[in-house]
Design a protein around this motif. Structure first.
Motif, PDB file in Angstrom:
ATOM      1  N   CYS A 351      50.968  53.963  52.086  1.00 40.60           N
ATOM      2  CA  CYS A 351      49.778  53.569  52.852  1.00 40.60           C
ATOM      3  C   CYS A 351      48.549  53.520  51.957  1.00 40.60           C
ATOM      4  O   CYS A 351      47.720  52.607  52.061  1.00 40.60           O
ATOM      5  N   ALA A 352      48.403  54.502  51.076  1.00 39.21           N
ATOM      6  CA  ALA A 352      47.263  54.533  50.165  1.00 39.21           C
ATOM      7  C   ALA A 352      47.308  53.342  49.213  1.00 39.21           C
ATOM      8  O   ALA A 352      46.274  52.722  48.933  1.00 39.21           O
ATOM      9  N   GLN A 353      48.482  53.017  48.716  1.00 41.25           N
ATOM     10  CA  GLN A 353      48.613  51.869  47.818  1.00 41.25           C
ATOM     11  C   GLN A 353      48.284  50.568  48.549  1.00 41.25           C
ATOM     12  O   GLN A 353      47.672  49.666  47.973  1.00 41.25           O
ATOM     13  N   LYS A 354      48.678  50.495  49.819  1.00 39.26           N
ATOM     14  CA  LYS A 354      48.358  49.311  50.619  1.00 39.26           C
ATOM     15  C   LYS A 354      46.840  49.196  50.803  1.00 39.26           C
ATOM     16  O   LYS A 354      46.267  48.119  50.663  1.00 39.26           O
ATOM     17  N   SER A 355      46.195  50.310  51.095  1.00 36.70           N
ATOM     18  CA  SER A 355      44.749  50.333  51.273  1.00 36.70           C
ATOM     19  C   SER A 355      44.038  49.912  49.995  1.00 36.70           C
ATOM     20  O   SER A 355      43.111  49.096  50.012  1.00 36.70           O
ATOM     21  N   HIS A 356      44.465  50.462  48.872  1.00 30.39           N
ATOM     22  CA  HIS A 356      43.864  50.148  47.583  1.00 30.39           C
ATOM     23  C   HIS A 356      44.011  48.663  47.276  1.00 30.39           C
ATOM     24  O   HIS A 356      43.059  48.018  46.807  1.00 30.39           O
ATOM     25  N   ALA A 357      45.180  48.104  47.563  1.00 33.25           N
ATOM     26  CA  ALA A 357      45.430  46.683  47.299  1.00 33.25           C
ATOM     27  C   ALA A 357      44.551  45.797  48.180  1.00 33.25           C
ATOM     28  O   ALA A 357      43.989  44.795  47.722  1.00 33.25           O
ATOM     29  N   VAL A 358      44.413  46.162  49.449  1.00 32.08           N
ATOM     30  CA  VAL A 358      43.572  45.402  50.372  1.00 32.08           C
ATOM     31  C   VAL A 358      42.126  45.386  49.884  1.00 32.08           C
ATOM     32  O   VAL A 358      41.465  44.346  49.878  1.00 32.08           O
ATOM     33  N   LEU A 359      41.627  46.541  49.443  1.00 30.30           N
ATOM     34  CA  LEU A 359      40.222  46.667  49.069  1.00 30.30           C
ATOM     35  C   LEU A 359      39.897  46.070  47.709  1.00 30.30           C
ATOM     36  O   LEU A 359      38.720  45.927  47.360  1.00 30.30           O
ATOM     37  N   LYS A 360      40.899  45.722  46.939  1.00 35.03           N
ATOM     38  CA  LYS A 360      40.646  45.055  45.664  1.00 35.03           C
ATOM     39  C   LYS A 360      39.950  43.714  45.883  1.00 35.03           C
ATOM     40  O   LYS A 360      39.245  43.210  45.006  1.00 35.03           O
ATOM     41  N   ASP A 361      40.154  43.124  47.071  1.00 37.19           N
ATOM     42  CA  ASP A 361      39.498  41.865  47.422  1.00 37.19           C
ATOM     43  C   ASP A 361      38.264  42.191  48.254  1.00 37.19           C
ATOM     44  O   ASP A 361      38.387  42.665  49.392  1.00 37.19           O
ATOM     45  N   PRO A 362      37.061  41.965  47.713  1.00 34.04           N
ATOM     46  CA  PRO A 362      35.833  42.296  48.458  1.00 34.04           C
ATOM     47  C   PRO A 362      35.759  41.636  49.833  1.00 34.04           C
ATOM     48  O   PRO A 362      35.104  42.152  50.733  1.00 34.04           O
ATOM     49  N   ALA A 363      36.450  40.505  50.014  1.00 33.93           N
ATOM     50  CA  ALA A 363      36.427  39.808  51.300  1.00 33.93           C
ATOM     51  C   ALA A 363      37.085  40.634  52.399  1.00 33.93           C
ATOM     52  O   ALA A 363      36.850  40.396  53.591  1.00 33.93           O
ATOM     53  N   ASN A 364      37.907  41.589  52.014  1.00 32.22           N
ATOM     54  CA  ASN A 364      38.595  42.439  52.995  1.00 32.22           C
ATOM     55  C   ASN A 364      37.814  43.699  53.335  1.00 32.22           C
ATOM     56  O   ASN A 364      38.251  44.485  54.167  1.00 32.22           O
TER      57      ASN A 364
END
Length: 411
Positions: A351-364
């Motif tokens: 879950c943490a890795q998913k969150s980190h990946a999502v937030l790498k894109d500022p649009a998210n």
């Protein structure tokens, strides 16, 4: 920690801490509201790290964010401030800054290059008049849905990807005798569920127009009414024991297999971790809807003090809180992710890795209500939401009118 050496961590923390002798046993009284099992385990990471650095951590935990913040403010106004105090990322500490009661940490921020390492919404939420006035310690995604994998597997169902699909899935689970949604039946969590629906079905733009711009036309739009109607339908997916329930008790229903789904911030993941469960095995996590993550988090502020020992303790605390190794260990326990996006999260859960990946894109990255909304308007919205949720006869149109009234009256 891979590429992070002790030297780089020291350089990041604060140059003065590395180049001058450190006073022994700086005592630091820390006020916070982390009292659940997962939260207590997380704050202990900070306490242990501070002790290891040669300080003395005096823990002052007060249950409930509102209670803890009020106690902190009373202590500060009364001239007996703690060394450090917890607030949420956002506007909660603005009045303290305006009254000259907080120390800015801009020198530490510049030495540590915080602006290069943290997401823009977090930076903007902690900087006032060009200076950092708080130390962000994590990023919490607030609109996660946690689910019991066995319940879904046994029912032959997949976790819903949209909110209309969630209504359908919830009814099927209910027919099988399972509580579809475990909800903490308190105004804060009723609003949190509504916010997850607003951003997931209404979209990030509508979310910002409602909470940030207080756009009356947006509140009167067909899309917002659609969100309200879906929220009303979700009442039937919550069990009769929900009213008054604590959020961690709601999470426990999913952990113990009594309920299928639980909407909350990823701090709830700390409860799953404390129960010995593993993301992707006993439980899963997903963002229902458009995949945008509403982010906020926790910060620590340093009250103004004339005590030299307390001042030294504050500098040491700032170094400890953002040390890369401490960041990783703390966030593993807390359920959040490091506020420093340069930290290697490959050892964290799925879950943490998913969150980190999502937030790498500022649009998210979508700003949480405490960042874009005033406390007064947030409170007014919360009142409208909780009235709607707990009054089954109230129509979506009547709720919309309450929201419009809140927009026009709240400061």
């Amino acid at each position: 920690m891979g590429s992070f050496s002790r030297l780089s961590a020291c350089t990041f923390a604060f140059t003065l801490l590395c180049s001058t002798p450190v006073l022994a046993q700086e005592k630091a009284e820390v006020m916070h509201w982390w009292t659940s099992a997962g939260e207590s385990a997380a704050v202990k990471v900070f306490a242990d790290a501070y002790t290891k650095a040669g300080g003395t951590w005096v823990d002052n935990a007060i249950a409930g964010g509102v209670n803890a913040r009020a106690a902190t403010v009373n202590r500060m106004v009364g001239g007996n401030p703690p060394t450090m105090a917890q607030f949420n990322t956002g506007k909660q500490f603005d009045e303290l800054i305006e009254n000259g009661l907080l120390v800015d940490v801009e020198a530490i921020a510049q030495a540590g290059k915080w602006r290069e390492l943290m997401p823009k919404p977090i930076i903007e939420a902690t900087v006032r008049d060009g200076k950092f006035y708080a130390v962000p310690v994590n990023i919490h995604g607030q609109n996660w849905m946690f689910y019991n994998t066995k319940i879904f597997a046994d029912a032959g169902l997949e976790p819903p990807k949209t909110f209309p699909e969630l209504i359908e899935t919830g009814e099927k689970l209910k027919a099988k005798g399972v509580i579809p949604i475990a909800l903490g039946g308190q105004p804060t969590w009723e609003r949190n569920l509504f916010s997850a629906l607003l951003v997931g079905h209404g979209g990030a733009d509508l979310f910002r127009k409602i909470y940030g711009a207080r756009d009356v036309e947006a509140a009167k739009s067909d899309k917002f009414k659609e969100v309200a109607e879906l929220y009303g339908k979700m009442r039937g997916l919550v069990d009769p024991g929900s009213p008054g329930r604590n959020w961690n008790d709601a999470a426990s229903l999913v952990i113990t297999g009594k309920a299928a789904m639980h909407f909350n911030g990823d701090w709830a993941k700390g409860e799953f971790i404390a129960a010995g469960q593993t993301a992707g095995k006993e439980y899963g996590c997903t963002i229902v809807g458009e995949g945008k993550l509403v982010i906020g988090g926790d910060v620590f502020v340093f009250p103004v003090t004339k005590d030299a020992g307390a001042q030294a303790a504050q500098q040491k605390l700032a170094a400890v809180l953002l040390d890369p190794e401490t960041q990783l260990a703390f966030n593993k326990k807390k359920g959040s992710i490091p506020v420093r996006l340069d930290v290697d999260v490959s050892s964290m859960d799925a879950c943490a890795q998913k969150s980190h990946a999502v937030l790498k894109d500022p649009a998210n990255q979508v700003e949480a209500t405490e960042i874009i909304s005033t406390p007064n308007f947030t409170g007014a919205m919360q009142d409208a939401i909780t009235q709607y949720w707990n009054t089954s006869s109230m129509s979506a149109d009547a709720f919309v009118e309450k929201v419009v009234t809140a927009m026009r009256s709240a400061s």
